[in-house]
Motif scaffolding. Structure first.
Motif, PDB file in Angstrom:
ATOM      1  N   ASP A   1      23.680  79.887  34.897  1.00 30.64           N
ATOM      2  CA  ASP A   1      23.560  79.502  36.306  1.00 30.64           C
ATOM      3  C   ASP A   1      24.641  78.501  36.705  1.00 30.64           C
ATOM      4  O   ASP A   1      25.210  78.589  37.803  1.00 30.64           O
ATOM      5  CB  ASP A   1      22.180  78.915  36.588  1.00 30.64           C
ATOM      6  CG  ASP A   1      21.082  79.971  36.587  1.00 30.64           C
ATOM      7  OD1 ASP A   1      21.414  81.174  36.720  1.00 30.64           O
ATOM      8  OD2 ASP A   1      19.904  79.602  36.452  1.00 30.64           O
ATOM      9  N   GLU A   2      24.920  77.541  35.813  1.00 29.92           N
ATOM     10  CA  GLU A   2      25.955  76.553  36.108  1.00 29.92           C
ATOM     11  C   GLU A   2      27.326  77.211  36.178  1.00 29.92           C
ATOM     12  O   GLU A   2      28.138  76.904  37.065  1.00 29.92           O
ATOM     13  CB  GLU A   2      25.952  75.453  35.044  1.00 29.92           C
ATOM     14  CG  GLU A   2      24.753  74.527  35.117  1.00 29.92           C
ATOM     15  CD  GLU A   2      24.703  73.560  33.971  1.00 29.92           C
ATOM     16  OE1 GLU A   2      24.834  72.344  34.214  1.00 29.92           O
ATOM     17  OE2 GLU A   2      24.531  74.002  32.808  1.00 29.92           O
ATOM     18  N   ILE A   3      27.608  78.133  35.247  1.00 31.98           N
ATOM     19  CA  ILE A   3      28.882  78.849  35.265  1.00 31.98           C
ATOM     20  C   ILE A   3      29.012  79.664  36.545  1.00 31.98           C
ATOM     21  O   ILE A   3      30.073  79.685  37.188  1.00 31.98           O
ATOM     22  CB  ILE A   3      29.009  79.765  34.031  1.00 31.98           C
ATOM     23  CG1 ILE A   3      29.036  78.932  32.729  1.00 31.98           C
ATOM     24  CG2 ILE A   3      30.269  80.630  34.133  1.00 31.98           C
ATOM     25  CD1 ILE A   3      30.246  78.063  32.569  1.00 31.98           C
ATOM     26  N   LYS A   4      27.935  80.319  36.942  1.00 34.96           N
ATOM     27  CA  LYS A   4      27.971  81.109  38.174  1.00 34.96           C
ATOM     28  C   LYS A   4      28.300  80.241  39.379  1.00 34.96           C
ATOM     29  O   LYS A   4      29.077  80.641  40.259  1.00 34.96           O
ATOM     30  CB  LYS A   4      26.634  81.821  38.381  1.00 34.96           C
ATOM     31  CG  LYS A   4      26.409  83.019  37.472  1.00 34.96           C
ATOM     32  CD  LYS A   4      25.059  83.668  37.764  1.00 34.96           C
ATOM     33  CE  LYS A   4      24.843  84.899  36.895  1.00 34.96           C
ATOM     34  NZ  LYS A   4      23.511  85.517  37.143  1.00 34.96           N
ATOM     35  N   GLU A   5      27.700  79.056  39.434  1.00 36.89           N
ATOM     36  CA  GLU A   5      27.963  78.168  40.568  1.00 36.89           C
ATOM     37  C   GLU A   5      29.409  77.690  40.573  1.00 36.89           C
ATOM     38  O   GLU A   5      30.047  77.610  41.626  1.00 36.89           O
ATOM     39  CB  GLU A   5      27.010  76.977  40.543  1.00 36.89           C
ATOM     40  CG  GLU A   5      27.115  76.101  41.780  1.00 36.89           C
ATOM     41  CD  GLU A   5      25.985  75.106  41.940  1.00 36.89           C
ATOM     42  OE1 GLU A   5      26.050  74.315  42.889  1.00 36.89           O
ATOM     43  OE2 GLU A   5      25.050  75.132  41.118  1.00 36.89           O
ATOM     44  N   LEU A   6      29.947  77.377  39.393  1.00 36.46           N
ATOM     45  CA  LEU A   6      31.353  76.972  39.315  1.00 36.46           C
ATOM     46  C   LEU A   6      32.271  78.099  39.773  1.00 36.46           C
ATOM     47  O   LEU A   6      33.266  77.851  40.466  1.00 36.46           O
ATOM     48  CB  LEU A   6      31.706  76.553  37.884  1.00 36.46           C
ATOM     49  CG  LEU A   6      31.054  75.273  37.376  1.00 36.46           C
ATOM     50  CD1 LEU A   6      31.368  75.065  35.901  1.00 36.46           C
ATOM     51  CD2 LEU A   6      31.515  74.062  38.186  1.00 36.46           C
ATOM     52  N   LEU A   7      31.944  79.327  39.402  1.00 33.27           N
ATOM     53  CA  LEU A   7      32.750  80.476  39.832  1.00 33.27           C
ATOM     54  C   LEU A   7      32.658  80.673  41.338  1.00 33.27           C
ATOM     55  O   LEU A   7      33.659  80.948  42.001  1.00 33.27           O
ATOM     56  CB  LEU A   7      32.304  81.747  39.094  1.00 33.27           C
ATOM     57  CG  LEU A   7      32.657  81.802  37.611  1.00 33.27           C
ATOM     58  CD1 LEU A   7      31.947  82.966  36.934  1.00 33.27           C
ATOM     59  CD2 LEU A   7      34.174  81.935  37.427  1.00 33.27           C
TER      60      LEU A   7
ATOM     61  N   GLU B   1      37.239  84.985  38.744  1.00 36.07           N
ATOM     62  CA  GLU B   1      36.313  85.690  39.633  1.00 36.07           C
ATOM     63  C   GLU B   1      34.925  85.747  39.003  1.00 36.07           C
ATOM     64  O   GLU B   1      34.763  85.619  37.785  1.00 36.07           O
ATOM     65  CB  GLU B   1      36.836  87.104  39.904  1.00 36.07           C
ATOM     66  CG  GLU B   1      38.229  87.146  40.528  1.00 36.07           C
ATOM     67  CD  GLU B   1      38.274  86.527  41.914  1.00 36.07           C
ATOM     68  OE1 GLU B   1      37.232  86.528  42.602  1.00 36.07           O
ATOM     69  OE2 GLU B   1      39.358  86.036  42.306  1.00 36.07           O
ATOM     70  N   GLU B   2      33.925  85.967  39.844  1.00 34.77           N
ATOM     71  CA  GLU B   2      32.541  85.989  39.371  1.00 34.77           C
ATOM     72  C   GLU B   2      32.303  87.100  38.354  1.00 34.77           C
ATOM     73  O   GLU B   2      31.443  86.965  37.476  1.00 34.77           O
ATOM     74  CB  GLU B   2      31.584  86.132  40.564  1.00 34.77           C
ATOM     75  CG  GLU B   2      31.558  84.886  41.447  1.00 34.77           C
ATOM     76  CD  GLU B   2      30.551  84.976  42.575  1.00 34.77           C
ATOM     77  OE1 GLU B   2      29.397  85.355  42.306  1.00 34.77           O
ATOM     78  OE2 GLU B   2      30.920  84.668  43.726  1.00 34.77           O
ATOM     79  N   ASN B   3      33.072  88.190  38.447  1.00 33.71           N
ATOM     80  CA  ASN B   3      32.878  89.293  37.489  1.00 33.71           C
ATOM     81  C   ASN B   3      33.494  89.011  36.123  1.00 33.71           C
ATOM     82  O   ASN B   3      33.422  89.850  35.220  1.00 33.71           O
ATOM     83  CB  ASN B   3      33.432  90.600  38.054  1.00 33.71           C
ATOM     84  CG  ASN B   3      34.937  90.555  38.328  1.00 33.71           C
ATOM     85  OD1 ASN B   3      35.632  89.603  37.952  1.00 33.71           O
ATOM     86  ND2 ASN B   3      35.444  91.577  39.001  1.00 33.71           N
ATOM     87  N   GLN B   4      34.077  87.805  35.945  1.00 36.17           N
ATOM     88  CA  GLN B   4      34.646  87.422  34.653  1.00 36.17           C
ATOM     89  C   GLN B   4      33.718  86.506  33.862  1.00 36.17           C
ATOM     90  O   GLN B   4      34.118  85.912  32.868  1.00 36.17           O
ATOM     91  CB  GLN B   4      36.007  86.739  34.857  1.00 36.17           C
ATOM     92  CG  GLN B   4      37.089  87.669  35.403  1.00 36.17           C
ATOM     93  CD  GLN B   4      38.379  86.942  35.704  1.00 36.17           C
ATOM     94  OE1 GLN B   4      38.488  86.220  36.684  1.00 36.17           O
ATOM     95  NE2 GLN B   4      39.365  87.122  34.835  1.00 36.17           N
ATOM     96  N   ILE B   5      32.480  86.410  34.290  1.00 32.42           N
ATOM     97  CA  ILE B   5      31.550  85.469  33.661  1.00 32.42           C
ATOM     98  C   ILE B   5      31.330  85.775  32.183  1.00 32.42           C
ATOM     99  O   ILE B   5      31.158  84.863  31.367  1.00 32.42           O
ATOM    100  CB  ILE B   5      30.203  85.417  34.417  1.00 32.42           C
ATOM    101  CG1 ILE B   5      29.336  84.277  33.860  1.00 32.42           C
ATOM    102  CG2 ILE B   5      29.486  86.766  34.368  1.00 32.42           C
ATOM    103  CD1 ILE B   5      28.131  83.965  34.714  1.00 32.42           C
TER     104      ILE B   5
END
Length: 230
Positions: free
Chosen positions: A134-140, A117-121
């Protein structure tokens, strides 16, 4: 140009799978394709990818690109030119690995695998530093990162990069040497096969542990190398 691009790239399909798959999946803008080379822009990652038969053709095609922050090149003799032309500073020298079989892998060790989930970044960034936030956020957001859970505890993760290659495999230190990397990668292989996609990945040439894992899982490893420059 699609047919010309595929004809050229299929002369060395293992090395070029990272260009072939975006073309096949419809996520590539083909900028040039002929008997002497192919240049594409992969639209999801915004990465350029190039393969040529000569330094002169490489120069000609690279001069079509106004600016570039990420490019994969399949000939070593173009690396320095790219670094200098686009003022880039980093390179990854990689082997291409491809799972050419159609049979899904049997998974023996039980893990619960599900999208992160996005809250696990934060936990991802704590263990993986090769991509930007930003790349990690997009993958999530795309549900392209998957976590493995053992008895409810997150033990690591794996995913696919924006351009479609498998990667981001990370097993947390206390859970290493227990076979969980093989489990997570097998899960991704099976998921991609179910989607009608070809599982492939790029492995840095000095990462002997990862190369060994790819061989164990039945991947074919390219004899030639490619270079990610950014």
């Amino acid at each position: 140009m699609k047919e010309k691009a595929i004809e050229y790239l299929m002369q060395n399909p293992i090395l070029h799978i990272g260009m072939i798959e975006p073309i096949r999946r419809g996520s590539a803008d083909i900028l040039y394709a002929d008997f002497d080379g192919v240049l594409i822009k992969e639209l999801k990652s915004k990465a350029y990818m190039i393969s040529v038969t000569s330094y002169e053709k490489g120069q000609e095609l690279l001069n079509l690109i106004p600016k570039c922050s990420l490019i994969a090149v399949h000939q070593k003799y173009m690396v320095e030119y790219i670094l200098n032309k686009f003022k880039l500073t980093k390179r990854f020298e990689c082997f291409q690995t491809v799972y050419t079989g159609k049979t899904k892998r049997e998974i023996k060790e039980e893990l619960e695998v599900k999208p992160l989930e996005e809250n696990q970044i934060e936990v991802i960034l704590e263990h993986y530093d090769k991509l930007s936030m930003d790349e990690i956020k997009e993958l999530l957001r795309n549900k392209s990162l998957f976590g493995g859970y053992k008895e409810g505890n997150l033990i690591g993760f794996i995913g696919t990069h924006l351009e479609g290659s498998m990667g981001l495999l990370e097993i947390f230190p206390q859970y290493r040497r227990l076979g969980y990397g093989e489990v997570l990668e097998s899960y991704m292989i099976n998921l991609l096969i179910d989607k009608g996609l070809v599982p492939f990945a790029q492995i840095e040439v000095n990462n002997e542990k990862s190369i060994g894992l790819q061989k164990k899982l039945g991947f074919t490893i390219s004899e030639d190398r490619l270079y990610w420059i950014f």
